[in-house]
Design an enzyme around this catalytic site. Sequence first.
Site, mmCIF file in Angstrom:
data_model
loop_
_atom_site.group_PDB
_atom_site.id
_atom_site.type_symbol
_atom_site.label_atom_id
_atom_site.label_comp_id
_atom_site.label_asym_id
_atom_site.label_seq_id
_atom_site.Cartn_x
_atom_site.Cartn_y
_atom_site.Cartn_z
ATOM 1 N N THR A 130 0.872 -1.173 0.000
ATOM 2 C CA THR A 130 0.000 0.000 0.000
ATOM 3 C C THR A 130 0.904 1.217 0.000
ATOM 4 O OG1 THR A 130 -1.713 -1.164 1.224
ATOM 5 C CG2 THR A 130 -1.820 1.235 1.224
ATOM 6 N N LYS A 205 -7.192 1.088 -2.741
ATOM 7 C CA LYS A 205 -6.765 0.614 -1.419
ATOM 8 C C LYS A 205 -6.893 1.713 -0.375
ATOM 9 C CE LYS A 205 -5.174 -1.888 1.877
ATOM 10 N NZ LYS A 205 -3.838 -2.504 1.923
ATOM 11 N N LYS A 273 0.578 4.707 8.406
ATOM 12 C CA LYS A 273 1.130 5.057 7.090
ATOM 13 C C LYS A 273 0.043 5.151 6.033
ATOM 14 C CE LYS A 273 2.419 1.838 4.547
ATOM 15 N NZ LYS A 273 1.882 0.972 3.474
#
Length: 321
Positions: A130, A205, A273
Amino acid sequence: MFSAGYVSLFCFSLTALLPCFTIKTAEMRKERIEMNKIAFIGVGIMGKSMVRNLMKAGYSLTIYSRTRSKCEDVIAEGAVWADTVADCVKDADAVFSIVGYPKDVEEVYFGDGGVIANAQPGALIVDMTTSSPALAGRIWEAGKAKGLRPLDAPVTGGDTGAKAGTLSILVGGDKADFDACLPLFQAMGKIIVHMGAAGAGQHAKLANQIAIAGALSGVCEALTYARANGLNLDDLLSAISAGAAGSFQMQSLGPKMAVGDFAPGFIMKHFIKDMKLSVEQSEAIGLTLPVLTQVLSECRSLEEAGLGDLGTQGLIRYYEK
């Protein structure tokens, strides 16, 4: 009963179609042969199970990760170790990576020792981290210039989905490259969707992570409220998790929150993150997402308190004040 004429016509039609089936089967076998040698970079919580599932599907795997000692089990199972990224990818028909952060993706793909400089022309190069949609675009442009076939293909489903081979895989890049990679994706996942051009997989995502942020915080607040009012948390979860309030976060992580099990399936600092990337992408196009921003702030406060290595269910610790 069918007349002799109908039977003859059916047999003729079937005979006429057989060459088509034969050609299609031959094409599928040819594609499988061409994609037999796989390189995999990043053999962590997710990557190790993905490597195993590719090997179970009959592919030959060469692997690279930062720490060989953590990979000895899959090496014993048949994966071939490479000492560098360059050695890992040089003969591969397809290259997969799933690492930690965008800076790790840059390190893996760019520079003299990276994937783009060392993969053979025609190879699929598939980043499943990701990461940043903009970085996915840079990899696509640089890869195409070298005759490679880049895809961004982040996954969702956690360590459970990785082990079971039931990941959802969200893919950006050229449709022809997606089609070529599909048999490999099918060894690792069940829901596999071509989302659009380069970077689209990453955008999908990030949308997924935004939805998780809201669901996860909702479970934490519900359990905090229930505990404060003396309810049995197991009874509560049994009563509401299959109804309108239910979610994967509640069903999978709610019971762990209830007993204080914070072992990571998905690590808090990695979720931070992802949320940070989501906020940055949203702000870049003028969007304000207050729930996402609040959950990111809560998780960051836990990380600052030394709890960044907990699983994401550790968010409930924020409410234990």
